[in-house]
Design an enzyme around this catalytic site. Structure first.
Site, PDB file in Angstrom:
ATOM      1  CG  ASP A  24     117.598 105.735  50.842  1.00 46.64           C
ATOM      2  OD1 ASP A  24     118.838 105.748  50.949  1.00 46.64           O
ATOM      3  OD2 ASP A  24     116.830 105.715  51.816  1.00 46.64           O
ATOM      4  CD  GLU A 180     122.320  99.922  53.901  1.00 50.93           C
ATOM      5  OE1 GLU A 180     121.565  99.589  54.828  1.00 50.93           O
ATOM      6  OE2 GLU A 180     122.987 100.968  53.908  1.00 50.93           O
TER       7      GLU A 180
END
Length: 505
Positions: A24, A180
């Site tokens: 991420d 997302e």
């Protein structure tokens, strides 16, 4: 010790640029310096922060959440819980970091004048609901927070107060799951909304839309997804959760996560989701992502020297450095170099690696093949060296006075697979991870984990060789990767040194 060479401009460099369990990624630039932050899940300290001058060679300069007041994880917080998906930005002379603590405090915002720290205590955002929060500022100073889903709300970043009601935005390809990792950018005449979709497994991808205002409406790119490796035999899979950054020469780049599955079917990745780099061009107002490959063309500027790949810690410099992490917390009384100077002392809390409050200090496995060694004195207790994925998936060698045991935990199965008497006193424990080069059949695992002890002359006495696929996300589930380190399972144990050496070809 091997130090990466410094490529000349126009040469090639290797991907991932940050190998191992660093998922991420979020990146920003301040002047000529780039900074990057990653998710840390249940590990403390949390949110590793990196610095680079060339987008290729990254050095960890700290962890943003290095105090219990910043990172509150309950003792029973599940593995793959904790801290999700930071966004790191530089705005108005300050660094801003927003994250989600899914195991307690929800969305939190931190600030710093120096990204190496210290970072502030958290500003809580009780009115922001959803994971993967993003920050973007309009020209008039309005701060927009966008979350997975995808929805958006204005906030006061100094107080955490929400200003108005959340509103839905573009949520990606109709029917695609898990929109997302949103990031909002003002580039040229448009606001661009970059998202991940398809789930963070093999169908992961990156899509983008644009609008004239940060509130939309947003039109999707006609070539979405702009990056995905779904349905291919590419050696890098699960590509997504991307962030864009512009270089000082005007070029654009994307950092993203991906995995390197190996072995037979379905392919197992064991290092976790790693950080990759890829160039981006703009055509007709849309980003066109270059080829993502294990070897890529170097950026068109001089590259900086990389950090040493090997890592040896003799525990002579005080408290553990920033690469060392522990599950959930690390009380100083249970992990110290002050009790026995030049040694790391670990004091057991839980009785084994199966327990959430185990005393464990480790570093991420960053290479497909590596060798890890540590000198332990177990005279006052019991402990050893372990390859950990979570409480139910780990391999370990444990030393107690006069004996070592190799233990394997795979789901509900727990077994002592080998043991051996050892002389009283310190002993060198050793773990060798070797990536499989020859896939014999569909069941062939990604690597072999060999565990044993080292004789005084350096001879490796291998006590067990275990299939590495059982310490993979495809078997265990979750979002993390392997962490290799030291633990105490009874009393106090002392470690004189720890040595990690890559052995990749």
């Amino acid at each position: 010790m091997r130090v990466p060479s410094v490529p000349e401009t126009g040469s090639t460099v290797s991907n991932p640029v940050i190998p191992g369990f660093y998922p991420d990624p979020s990146v920003c630039r301040a002047g000529e310096d780039y900074y990057l932050a990653c998710s840390s899940f249940e590990y403390f300290p949390g949110v590793p922060v990196f610095h680079s001058r060339d987008l290729v060679h990254w050095t960890q300069i700290g962890n943003a959440l290095d105090r219990p007041s910043q990172l509150r994880l309950p003792p029973d917080a599940p593995s793959s819980g904790g801290i999700y998906a930071p966004t790191l930005r530089h705005h108005d002379g300050r660094f801003w970091l927003i994250v989600t603590n899914v195991s307690g405090d929800g969305n939190l915002l931190f600030t710093a004048t120096d990204p190496a720290g210290p970072w502030s205590d958290p500003i809580r955002l009780p009115g922001v609901h959803g994971i993967d929060p993003d920050l973007a500022w309009d020209d008039d100073g309005t701060c927009w927070c966008t979350v997975a889903g995808v929805s958006q709300v204005r906030i006061d970043p100094y107080t955490g107060e929400t200003l108005g009601e959340p509103r839905r935005l573009w949520s990606g390809t109709p029917g695609a799951k898990a929109p997302e990792a949103p990031h909002l950018y003002h580039i040229g005449d448009y606001w661009y909304l970059l998202i991940a979709e398809g789930g963070t497994e093999r169908c992961h991808g990156v899509s983008i839309a644009r609008g004239r205002t940060p509130e939309g409406p947003f039109e999707p790119c006609p070539d979405n997804p702009v990056l995905t490796h779904r349905g291919t035999d590419h050696p890098i899979q699960n590509t997504g959760h991307a962030d864009l950054v512009q270089g000082p020469d005007g070029s654009w780049w994307m950092v993203l996560l991906g995995v390197r599955p190996r072995g037979g079917t379905p392919g197992w990745h064991v290092l976790g989701r790693e950080t990759f780099l890829v160039p981006v061009d703009w055509v007709d107002g849309w980003p066109v992502v270059g080829e993502l490959s294990p070897v890529m063309a170097a950026p068109p500027w001089p590259l900086q020297p990389g950090a040493a790949e090997s890592h040896r810690d003799d525990f002579d410099l005080g408290e553990p450095g920033p690469r060392w992490v522990s599950p959930r917390r690390r009380p100083p009384e249970d992990c110290t170099t002050k009790e026995r100077p030049g040694w790391l002392t670990l004091r057991a809390r839980g009785g084994s690696l199966d327990e959430t409050d185990v005393t464990f200090v480790g570093r991420r496995q960053q290479h497909l093949s590596c060798r890890v060694r540590a000198l332990i004195d177990p005279a006052q207790g019991r402990g050893g060296l372990a390859v950990r994925l979570d409480e139910q998936h780990h391999y370990a060698i444990e030393a107690a006075s006069g004996e070592v045991r190799v233990r394997a935990r795979v789901g509900p199965l727990d077994s002592v697979v080998a043991s051996r008497p050892t002389p009283e006193g310190p002993v060198v424990l050793r773990i060798e991870v070797a990536a499989v080069q020859d896939v014999r059949d569909a069941r062939t695992g990604p690597d072999t984990v060999s565990i044993g002890v080292e004789e005084p002359d350096g001879t490796f006495v291998r006590l067990a060789s275990l299939d590495g696929k059982y310490l993979s996300t495809e078997v265990a589930g979750g979002f993390t990767g392997r962490v290799i380190g030291m633990f105490a399972s009874g009393g106090s144990v002392h470690f004189d040194w720890f040595d990690y050496e890559p052995t990749d070809d």
